[in-house]
Design a protein around this motif. Structure first.
Motif, mmCIF file in Angstrom:
data_model
loop_
_atom_site.group_PDB
_atom_site.id
_atom_site.type_symbol
_atom_site.label_atom_id
_atom_site.label_comp_id
_atom_site.label_asym_id
_atom_site.label_seq_id
_atom_site.Cartn_x
_atom_site.Cartn_y
_atom_site.Cartn_z
ATOM 1 N N TYR A 11 -34.071 68.081 89.468
ATOM 2 C CA TYR A 11 -33.620 68.533 88.266
ATOM 3 C C TYR A 11 -32.722 68.063 87.540
ATOM 4 C CZ TYR A 11 -32.631 71.851 84.612
ATOM 5 O OH TYR A 11 -32.394 72.436 83.401
ATOM 6 N N ASN A 12 -32.830 67.347 86.800
ATOM 7 C CA ASN A 12 -31.738 66.571 85.707
ATOM 8 C C ASN A 12 -30.803 66.045 86.662
ATOM 9 O OD1 ASN A 12 -32.835 67.709 83.737
ATOM 10 N ND2 ASN A 12 -31.469 69.412 82.854
ATOM 11 N N ALA A 13 -31.429 64.980 87.256
ATOM 12 C CA ALA A 13 -30.503 64.362 88.242
ATOM 13 C C ALA A 13 -30.241 62.839 87.775
ATOM 14 C CB ALA A 13 -31.164 64.258 89.669
ATOM 15 N N GLU A 14 -30.328 62.493 86.716
ATOM 16 C CA GLU A 14 -30.555 61.031 86.209
ATOM 17 C C GLU A 14 -29.386 60.241 86.519
ATOM 18 O OE1 GLU A 14 -30.691 60.991 81.962
ATOM 19 O OE2 GLU A 14 -28.839 61.700 81.510
ATOM 20 N N LYS A 15 -28.150 60.871 86.656
ATOM 21 C CA LYS A 15 -26.761 60.298 87.065
ATOM 22 C C LYS A 15 -26.591 59.631 88.223
ATOM 23 C CE LYS A 15 -21.811 61.152 86.765
ATOM 24 N NZ LYS A 15 -20.800 62.145 86.712
ATOM 25 N N PHE A 16 -27.476 60.112 89.443
ATOM 26 C CA PHE A 16 -27.395 59.624 90.625
ATOM 27 C C PHE A 16 -28.788 59.120 91.227
ATOM 28 C CE2 PHE A 16 -23.700 62.659 90.304
ATOM 29 C CZ PHE A 16 -22.770 61.712 90.352
ATOM 30 N N LEU A 17 -29.815 59.447 90.463
ATOM 31 C CA LEU A 17 -31.164 59.304 91.087
ATOM 32 C C LEU A 17 -31.422 57.842 91.632
ATOM 33 C CD1 LEU A 17 -33.759 61.145 91.631
ATOM 34 C CD2 LEU A 17 -34.441 60.707 89.285
ATOM 35 N N VAL A 18 -31.189 56.930 91.062
ATOM 36 C CA VAL A 18 -31.545 55.655 91.302
ATOM 37 C C VAL A 18 -30.754 55.252 93.003
ATOM 38 C CG1 VAL A 18 -31.269 53.164 90.993
ATOM 39 C CG2 VAL A 18 -32.007 54.635 89.165
ATOM 40 N N GLU A 19 -29.327 55.736 92.980
ATOM 41 C CA GLU A 19 -28.813 55.602 94.085
ATOM 42 C C GLU A 19 -29.365 56.321 95.188
ATOM 43 O OE1 GLU A 19 -24.269 55.640 94.240
ATOM 44 O OE2 GLU A 19 -24.782 56.397 92.242
ATOM 45 N N THR A 20 -29.889 57.406 95.007
ATOM 46 C CA THR A 20 -30.566 58.074 96.172
ATOM 47 C C THR A 20 -31.829 57.596 96.615
ATOM 48 O OG1 THR A 20 -29.564 60.458 95.195
ATOM 49 C CG2 THR A 20 -31.672 60.528 96.622
ATOM 50 N N LEU A 21 -32.688 57.001 95.600
ATOM 51 C CA LEU A 21 -33.817 56.523 96.028
ATOM 52 C C LEU A 21 -33.701 55.159 96.628
ATOM 53 C CD1 LEU A 21 -35.939 57.470 92.356
ATOM 54 C CD2 LEU A 21 -36.081 58.428 94.847
ATOM 55 N N ASN A 38 -40.681 66.713 90.400
ATOM 56 C CA ASN A 38 -39.690 66.710 89.516
ATOM 57 C C ASN A 38 -39.690 68.508 88.878
ATOM 58 O OD1 ASN A 38 -38.482 66.497 86.675
ATOM 59 N ND2 ASN A 38 -40.393 66.127 86.130
ATOM 60 N N ASP A 39 -38.634 69.109 88.796
ATOM 61 C CA ASP A 39 -38.664 70.456 88.572
ATOM 62 C C ASP A 39 -38.459 71.128 87.093
ATOM 63 O OD1 ASP A 39 -38.760 73.239 89.312
ATOM 64 O OD2 ASP A 39 -36.719 73.498 89.630
ATOM 65 N N GLY A 40 -39.228 70.283 86.411
ATOM 66 C CA GLY A 40 -39.209 70.420 84.788
ATOM 67 C C GLY A 40 -37.814 69.878 84.415
ATOM 68 N N SER A 41 -37.509 68.644 84.634
ATOM 69 C CA SER A 41 -36.334 67.973 84.129
ATOM 70 C C SER A 41 -36.216 67.810 82.464
ATOM 71 C CB SER A 41 -35.839 66.744 84.739
ATOM 72 O OG SER A 41 -35.668 66.938 86.369
ATOM 73 N N THR A 42 -35.188 67.936 82.101
ATOM 74 C CA THR A 42 -35.044 67.778 80.616
ATOM 75 C C THR A 42 -34.295 66.508 80.233
ATOM 76 O OG1 THR A 42 -33.130 69.177 80.433
ATOM 77 C CG2 THR A 42 -35.188 70.273 80.003
ATOM 78 N N ASP A 43 -33.791 65.636 81.067
ATOM 79 C CA ASP A 43 -33.296 64.641 81.124
ATOM 80 C C ASP A 43 -34.105 63.427 81.333
ATOM 81 O OD1 ASP A 43 -33.267 64.612 83.560
ATOM 82 O OD2 ASP A 43 -31.228 64.189 84.073
ATOM 83 N N LYS A 44 -33.763 62.105 81.489
ATOM 84 C CA LYS A 44 -34.484 61.179 81.784
ATOM 85 C C LYS A 44 -35.041 60.907 83.374
ATOM 86 C CE LYS A 44 -32.704 58.316 78.153
ATOM 87 N NZ LYS A 44 -31.997 57.112 77.724
ATOM 88 N N SER A 45 -34.873 61.992 84.066
ATOM 89 C CA SER A 45 -35.204 61.981 85.623
ATOM 90 C C SER A 45 -36.483 61.538 85.717
ATOM 91 C CB SER A 45 -35.009 63.181 86.297
ATOM 92 O OG SER A 45 -33.728 63.513 86.373
ATOM 93 N N LEU A 46 -37.754 62.197 85.001
ATOM 94 C CA LEU A 46 -39.019 61.770 85.439
ATOM 95 C C LEU A 46 -39.236 60.227 85.074
ATOM 96 C CD1 LEU A 46 -41.670 62.564 86.382
ATOM 97 C CD2 LEU A 46 -42.420 63.422 84.005
ATOM 98 N N GLU A 47 -38.691 59.758 83.923
ATOM 99 C CA GLU A 47 -38.792 58.336 83.549
ATOM 100 C C GLU A 47 -38.375 57.275 84.464
ATOM 101 O OE1 GLU A 47 -37.375 55.239 80.011
ATOM 102 O OE2 GLU A 47 -37.075 57.710 79.640
ATOM 103 N N ILE A 48 -37.173 57.915 85.126
ATOM 104 C CA ILE A 48 -36.445 57.003 86.078
ATOM 105 C C ILE A 48 -37.338 56.927 87.525
ATOM 106 C CG2 ILE A 48 -34.512 56.868 87.636
ATOM 107 C CD1 ILE A 48 -33.008 58.117 85.419
ATOM 108 N N ILE A 49 -37.801 58.137 87.706
ATOM 109 C CA ILE A 49 -38.817 58.127 88.948
ATOM 110 C C ILE A 49 -40.096 57.144 88.740
ATOM 111 C CG2 ILE A 49 -39.889 59.675 90.502
ATOM 112 C CD1 ILE A 49 -37.939 61.863 89.750
#
Length: 258
Positions: A11-21, A38-49
């Motif tokens: 959920y709205n994890a764009e800041k660290f998501l790439v590092e985690t993946l 993806n729990d309904g993120s409103t940032d770019k999390s889904l796009e990043i994933i």
């Protein structure tokens, strides 16, 4: 069918998501799948994933409306997964490149239902250790009955449940809960059901992320009181009502209420 299913609620994890993946993709152990919800993120999390996983069939993503807690999308990820074992990872945390390999070896050595690893609390940039669980003095070669391992989480966390590696069959009948810290109840149920809990010497890097929902000041902080009530009901059924375990939990409930 993969041996291990890594499940990640996002959920709205764009800041660290790439590092985690990246920490997942770079594992030396490769017989895994990674199921992301993806729990309904409103940032770019889904796009990043979607951009990240498009060339790696081991990764899958599902999107659901926001649930307000990580436990529900985590359980959805588990139901969508196929592995014999489940490994929980939060969207802003990291694991070492040999974590899955060491956990798998330890499970085969001990035939444990659950394998726990060392959790390191660190700042957002992962450039400093703030705390660790278990403490450095803990014998990571220990093998404990589940009831004893569960006891080590009551009153104060002496062992961590982040990065828990658990046999899939343990999840049957474990309450899912609507509260944002319902995973604290689920983890105790899993430990209690385990015949054996072992430990592997590898690190789970837990970010003390100031943007995390668990650190936000909101009405959700009162979920803590509901979670404590449900945990009290569970622990009181499993341990003697006048035991030290129940006493520690009552003290914790009082502290949280205050």
């Amino acid at each position: 069918m993969p041996k291990i299913s890594i499940v990640i609620p996002v959920y709205n994890a764009e800041k660290f998501l790439v590092e985690t993946l990246n920490s997942v993709k770079n594992q030396t152990f490769t017989d895994f799948e990674c199921v992301i919800v993806n729990d309904g993120s409103t940032d770019k999390s889904l796009e990043i994933i979607e951009n990240y996983i498009k060339n790696d069939s081991r990764f899958r993503v599902f999107t659901v409306p926001n649930n307000g807690c990580a436990n529900i999308p985590r359980n959805i990820a588990i139901k969508k997964s196929f592995g014999e074992y489940i490994f929980n990872l939060d969207a802003d945390d990291l694991i070492e490149s040999d974590t899955l390999e060491k956990i798998s070896i330890r499970q085969e050595e001990t035939n444990a239902d659950i394998v726990l690893i060392r959790m390191i609390g660190c700042v957002n940039e992962v450039d400093g250790e703030l705390w660790r669980l278990p403490l450095s003095t803990f014998d990571m070669k220990s093998e404990l009955p589940g009831v004893e391992a569960c006891d080590l989480t009551i009153g104060s966390w002496q062992i961590p449940c982040n990065g828990m590696f658990a046999r899939r069959s343990l999840f049957e009948g474990v309450p899912e809960g609507p509260y944002f810290i319902s995973d604290e109840i689920a983890s105790r149920h899993l430990l209690f059901k385990a015949n054996k809990v072992a430990f592997a010497e590898t690190k789970y890097l837990y970010r003390n992320n100031n943007d995390s929902i668990t650190r936000a000041i909101s009405p959700k902080i009162f979920d803590r009181l509901m979670t404590d009530e449900l945990l009290d009901i569970f622990i009181s059924k499993q341990y003697e009502i006048n035991s030290n375990t129940c006493f520690r939990l009552r003290k914790t409930r009082l502290f949280n209420m205050i």
